[in-house]
Design an enzyme around this catalytic site. Structure first.
Site, PDB file in Angstrom:
ATOM      1  CB  SER A 191     -31.092 -18.713 -64.925  1.00 22.87           C
ATOM      2  OG  SER A 191     -31.123 -17.580 -65.774  1.00 22.87           O
ATOM      3  CG  HIS A 208     -34.475 -21.284 -66.254  1.00 22.32           C
ATOM      4  ND1 HIS A 208     -35.779 -21.732 -66.115  1.00 22.32           N
ATOM      5  CD2 HIS A 208     -34.549 -19.931 -66.276  1.00 22.32           C
ATOM      6  CE1 HIS A 208     -36.596 -20.696 -66.028  1.00 22.32           C
ATOM      7  NE2 HIS A 208     -35.870 -19.576 -66.131  1.00 22.32           N
ATOM      8  CG  ASP A 264     -34.347 -16.639 -67.766  1.00 19.92           C
ATOM      9  OD1 ASP A 264     -35.494 -17.016 -67.472  1.00 19.92           O
ATOM     10  OD2 ASP A 264     -33.373 -16.749 -66.994  1.00 19.92           O
ATOM     11  CG  MET A 291     -36.023 -11.849 -70.923  1.00 18.03           C
ATOM     12  SD  MET A 291     -35.123 -10.863 -69.725  1.00 18.03           S
ATOM     13  CE  MET A 291     -34.910 -12.072 -68.403  1.00 18.03           C
ATOM     14  CG  HIS A 302     -39.077 -18.178 -67.797  1.00 11.53           C
ATOM     15  ND1 HIS A 302     -38.499 -17.511 -66.728  1.00 11.53           N
ATOM     16  CD2 HIS A 302     -40.371 -17.759 -67.846  1.00 11.53           C
ATOM     17  CE1 HIS A 302     -39.397 -16.714 -66.173  1.00 11.53           C
ATOM     18  NE2 HIS A 302     -40.535 -16.845 -66.836  1.00 11.53           N
ATOM     19  CG  MET A 327     -40.012 -13.963 -68.768  1.00 11.26           C
ATOM     20  SD  MET A 327     -38.479 -13.701 -67.875  1.00 11.26           S
ATOM     21  CE  MET A 327     -37.453 -14.890 -68.729  1.00 11.26           C
ATOM     22  CG  MET A 367     -41.879 -15.146 -62.489  1.00 11.28           C
ATOM     23  SD  MET A 367     -40.357 -15.952 -63.039  1.00 11.28           S
ATOM     24  CE  MET A 367     -39.111 -14.700 -62.665  1.00 11.28           C
ATOM     25  N   GLY A 371     -37.027 -10.004 -65.751  1.00 10.77           N
ATOM     26  CA  GLY A 371     -36.340  -9.052 -66.619  1.00 10.77           C
ATOM     27  C   GLY A 371     -34.831  -9.090 -66.456  1.00 10.77           C
ATOM     28  CG  PHE A 372     -33.019  -6.811 -65.301  1.00  9.49           C
ATOM     29  CD1 PHE A 372     -32.244  -6.447 -66.395  1.00  9.49           C
ATOM     30  CD2 PHE A 372     -34.232  -6.170 -65.098  1.00  9.49           C
ATOM     31  CE1 PHE A 372     -32.663  -5.436 -67.262  1.00  9.49           C
ATOM     32  CE2 PHE A 372     -34.664  -5.163 -65.955  1.00  9.49           C
ATOM     33  CZ  PHE A 372     -33.876  -4.797 -67.041  1.00  9.49           C
ATOM     34  N   GLY A 373     -31.310 -10.841 -64.145  1.00  8.16           N
ATOM     35  CA  GLY A 373     -30.731 -11.750 -63.168  1.00  8.16           C
ATOM     36  C   GLY A 373     -30.187 -10.964 -61.982  1.00  8.16           C
ATOM     37  N   GLY A 374     -29.825 -11.674 -60.943  1.00 10.11           N
ATOM     38  CA  GLY A 374     -29.132 -11.067 -59.817  1.00 10.11           C
ATOM     39  C   GLY A 374     -29.983 -10.210 -58.901  1.00 10.11           C
ATOM     40  CG  ASP A 383     -36.821 -17.925 -62.694  1.00 14.29           C
ATOM     41  OD1 ASP A 383     -35.697 -17.552 -62.326  1.00 14.29           O
ATOM     42  OD2 ASP A 383     -37.231 -17.838 -63.870  1.00 14.29           O
ATOM     43  N   GLY A 384     -35.815 -16.724 -59.406  1.00 12.91           N
ATOM     44  CA  GLY A 384     -35.473 -15.343 -59.092  1.00 12.91           C
ATOM     45  C   GLY A 384     -34.933 -15.168 -57.685  1.00 12.91           C
ATOM     46  N   GLY A 385     -33.660 -14.801 -57.602  1.00 11.80           N
ATOM     47  CA  GLY A 385     -33.064 -14.511 -56.301  1.00 11.80           C
ATOM     48  C   GLY A 385     -32.824 -15.722 -55.422  1.00 11.80           C
ATOM     49  N   GLY A 432     -29.456 -18.302 -61.318  1.00 12.57           N
ATOM     50  CA  GLY A 432     -28.553 -17.724 -62.309  1.00 12.57           C
ATOM     51  C   GLY A 432     -27.298 -17.192 -61.660  1.00 12.57           C
TER      52      GLY A 432
HETATM   53  C1  DX5 Z   1     -35.707 -13.332 -64.310  1.00 14.17           C
HETATM   54  C2  DX5 Z   1     -35.398 -14.660 -64.962  1.00 14.17           C
HETATM   55  C3  DX5 Z   1     -34.666 -15.555 -64.046  1.00 14.17           C
HETATM   56  C4  DX5 Z   1     -33.370 -14.979 -63.589  1.00 14.17           C
HETATM   57  C5  DX5 Z   1     -32.819 -15.793 -62.483  1.00 14.17           C
HETATM   58  O1  DX5 Z   1     -36.253 -12.500 -65.223  1.00 14.17           O
HETATM   59  O2  DX5 Z   1     -36.572 -15.304 -65.364  1.00 14.17           O
HETATM   60  O3  DX5 Z   1     -34.521 -16.849 -64.584  1.00 14.17           O
HETATM   61  O4  DX5 Z   1     -32.434 -14.876 -64.607  1.00 14.17           O
HETATM   62  O5  DX5 Z   1     -31.618 -15.226 -62.136  1.00 14.17           O
HETATM   63  P1  DX5 Z   1     -31.153 -15.078 -60.635  1.00 14.17           P
HETATM   64  O6  DX5 Z   1     -31.052 -16.454 -60.092  1.00 14.17           O
HETATM   65  O7  DX5 Z   1     -29.831 -14.405 -60.808  1.00 14.17           O
HETATM   66  O8  DX5 Z   1     -32.175 -14.238 -59.927  1.00 14.17           O
HETATM   67 ZN    ZN Z   2     -36.445 -17.591 -65.782  1.00 13.61          ZN
END
Ligand code: DX5
Ligand code: ZN
Length: 216
Positions: A7, A32, A34, A36, A65, A67, A136, A141-144, A174-176, A196
């Site tokens: 991501s 990927h 993202d 938003m 993706h 959002m 999900m 909304g956010f990475g990490g 996707d996510g974490g 990501g």
């Molecule tokens: C969340 C995104 C993800 C996110 C993944 O809103 O859709 O794609 O960036 O990032 P990590 O792998 O850091 O959770």
């Molecule tokens: Zn995503």
């Protein structure tokens, strides 16, 4: 082997082209992206001009993706900009069947995503029409962020539903996703791992991507 989709939300936005080329060289399978809108999720990121600008830096499939609210307004622009897979959120698409076929009629792969609190049952009817289902594992909304552990059972349930009703559908999470939890996620039935922070904060993209892939 799992499909690994870095991501770019956690990449260096000042060097996006180079970052994408670097993860491709390091063994990534998809990119990927993202998208938003500050409404569906509380963050603003990338629009079609950026997708177009980074398209020449990689030959990998661009996994977009969305959002965003009213995704149907922007799907043609993302398709033209170079998206290969376009995923919309069930929560943002009241006329999901129409939206899925809008994507397909543009010659792109069609995906649908579910937020953590959204029941799997909402996509049962549309599932055979999809190319990809995205579960999900964080609130978008956010990475990490940290993977929500109750999503593991949802992944397993999605696997069972796909196997029963629509085995052609790819299951993406996707996510974490981390090197530590990727094995569990794959064991539950995920085929595509979006990651990501795990990739872009690592010192060595290649070994991190290899570690994620090899758990499958
Ligand atoms: C969340 C995104 C993800 C996110 C993944 O809103 O859709 O794609 O960036 O990032 P990590 O792998 O850091 O959770
Ligand atoms: Zn995503």
């Amino acid at each position: 082997m799992s499909i690994v989709a870095p991501s770019i939300l956690s990449a260096d936005f000042g060097r996006l082209g180079e970052e994408i080329a670097a993860v491709e060289t390091a063994g990534a399978d998809w990119i990927h992206i993202d998208v938003m809108d500050g409404h569906f999720v509380p963050n603003l990121t990338i629009g079609p001009p950026v997708v177009r600008a980074i398209r020449p830096y990689s030959r990998l499939p661009f996994d977009c993706h969305l959002m965003i609210e009213e995704p149907e307004r922007f799907i043609p622009e993302f398709a033209q900009a170079g998206a290969d897979i376009i995923t919309v959120h069930v929560e943002a698409s009241p006329h999901l069947h129409r939206t899925v076929y809008q994507i397909k009629n543009l010659g792109k792969k069609s995906g649908v995503s579910l937020n953590p609190a959204t029941p799997l049952g909402l996509i049962e009817t549309i599932l055979p029409d999809l190319d990809l289902l995205l579960i999900m594992t964080v609130n978008p909304g956010f990475g990490g962020q940290t993977l929500i552990s109750s999503m593991l059972e949802k992944i397993a349930a999605a696997r069972r539903l796909i196997d029963e009703r629509a085995p052609h559908v790819l299951l993406e999470v996707d996510g974490g996703i981390t090197v530590q939890n990727a094995g569990t996620v794959v064991a539950k039935g995920a085929q595509i791992l979006v990651a990501g922070a795990t990739i872009f904060t690592s010192n060595d993209y290649r070994s991190t991507i290899e570690a994620l892939k090899s758990v499958g």
